[in-house]
Write a protein that holds these residues in place. Structure first.
Motif, PDB file in Angstrom:
ATOM      1  N   LYS B  15      92.307  26.218  -0.373  1.00 51.42           N
ATOM      2  CA  LYS B  15      93.208  25.522   0.758  1.00 51.42           C
ATOM      3  C   LYS B  15      94.520  26.146   1.184  1.00 51.42           C
ATOM      4  O   LYS B  15      94.917  27.154   0.075  1.00 51.42           O
ATOM      5  CB  LYS B  15      93.341  24.230   0.229  1.00 51.42           C
ATOM      6  N   ILE B  79      91.072  29.134  11.670  1.00 49.72           N
ATOM      7  CA  ILE B  79      91.727  28.035  10.964  1.00 49.72           C
ATOM      8  C   ILE B  79      92.849  28.562  10.144  1.00 49.72           C
ATOM      9  O   ILE B  79      92.755  29.583   9.290  1.00 49.72           O
ATOM     10  CB  ILE B  79      90.784  27.337  10.206  1.00 49.72           C
ATOM     11  N   ALA B  82      93.775  26.541   6.368  1.00 53.93           N
ATOM     12  CA  ALA B  82      92.500  25.380   5.999  1.00 53.93           C
ATOM     13  C   ALA B  82      92.846  24.387   5.136  1.00 53.93           C
ATOM     14  O   ALA B  82      93.657  24.631   4.137  1.00 53.93           O
ATOM     15  CB  ALA B  82      91.421  26.670   5.516  1.00 53.93           C
ATOM     16  N   ASP B  86      88.101  20.825   6.016  1.00 56.42           N
ATOM     17  CA  ASP B  86      87.473  21.803   6.962  1.00 56.42           C
ATOM     18  C   ASP B  86      86.273  22.214   6.408  1.00 56.42           C
ATOM     19  O   ASP B  86      85.468  23.159   7.198  1.00 56.42           O
ATOM     20  CB  ASP B  86      88.466  23.018   7.238  1.00 56.42           C
ATOM     21  N   VAL B 116      85.927  25.120   1.490  1.00 52.68           N
ATOM     22  CA  VAL B 116      87.353  25.170   1.199  1.00 52.68           C
ATOM     23  C   VAL B 116      87.907  24.673  -0.274  1.00 52.68           C
ATOM     24  O   VAL B 116      87.385  23.332  -0.449  1.00 52.68           O
ATOM     25  CB  VAL B 116      88.394  24.539   2.149  1.00 52.68           C
TER      26      VAL B 116
END
Lengths: 113, 117
Positions: B15, B79, B82, B86, B116
């Motif tokens: 993340k 992204i 993230a 997600d 993630v």
């Protein structure tokens, strides 16, 4: 708002038997309806579509679908199921206002030998 | 005829890291779509391009998601950063010219499965 509903999470059928995967829709205006199939780890593949005309639409791999305006349904059918038909099936409707495809939640078809 | 190509097929990130997905549509297809597919759900449209113009990005979370299709062919979805939520499959699809034959079916790529951690 446009929507489609696939009331069955899973459909089980024996090989050689007929199969039906159900789809109902809610649209304002003319419905433009699609069926897609998704095999594991693969993208969606187009099966067939209803735009106008004959209520019985024939598609790929022997599948067909019947458009029923009075019942707002577009059920997918095949006269004789194959084990290789086992996959995830999605019904979709094109939103006449935004022109985007709205997909149902999918129905997993399991065909047993 | 070659289909829609996507890469990578799988991506695992932590993340807060950035990630990018690439899509090459079918040759001659002017319309390109990015969809998000959560487990057990149908695909949901993120963005639609007509050539290089994003004509529908109403569902794209613009605080962290961005997309581009600079020359009207390939497209990239990014992204940054993230988040755990997600994690999903990101599908790219293409279809012939949207304005003419708006009822053309869409052709989907195999997708990128993002995890993630």
């Amino acid at each position: 708002a446009q929507s489609v509903a696939q009331p069955e999470d899973q459909v089980n059928v024996a090989e050689g038997n007929p199969l039906t995967v159900k789809c109902t829709y809610s649209v304002s205006g003319n419905p433009y309806l699609f069926w897609y199939v998704q095999y594991p780890n693969r993208g969606l593949q187009f099966l067939l579509k209803y735009i106008t005309g004959d209520n019985l639409v024939k598609g790929s791999y022997g599948f067909e679908a019947e458009f029923n305006k009075s019942q707002t349904s577009f059920h997918l059918k095949k006269p004789s199921a194959l084990v290789s038909d086992s996959a995830l099936y999605f019904c979709a409707v094109r939103d006449g206002n935004t022109d985007k495809l709205i997909f149902g939640t999918g129905t997993r078809l399991q065909v047993f030998p | 005829e070659a289909g829609v190509v996507q890469s990578p097929r799988y991506k695992i990130i932590e993340k807060k890291q950035p990630v990018a997905f690439w899509c090459n549509p079918i040759s001659g297809h002017n319309t390109l779509y990015w969809y998000l597919q959560n487990l057990g759900q149908g695909p949901e449209l993120l963005i639609r391009y007509e050539n290089e113009e994003a004509v529908d990005d109403s569902q794209l979370p613009k605080d962290r998601f961005s997309a581009e299709r600079l020359k009207g062919v390939d497209s990239t979805l990014k992204i940054q950063p993230a988040e755990l939520g997600d994690s999903a499959v990101y599908l790219c699809a293409s279809s012939p010219s949207y304005g003419q034959g708006a009822y053309n079916e869409q052709f989907f790529g195999p997708g990128t499965r993002l995890t993630v951690l």
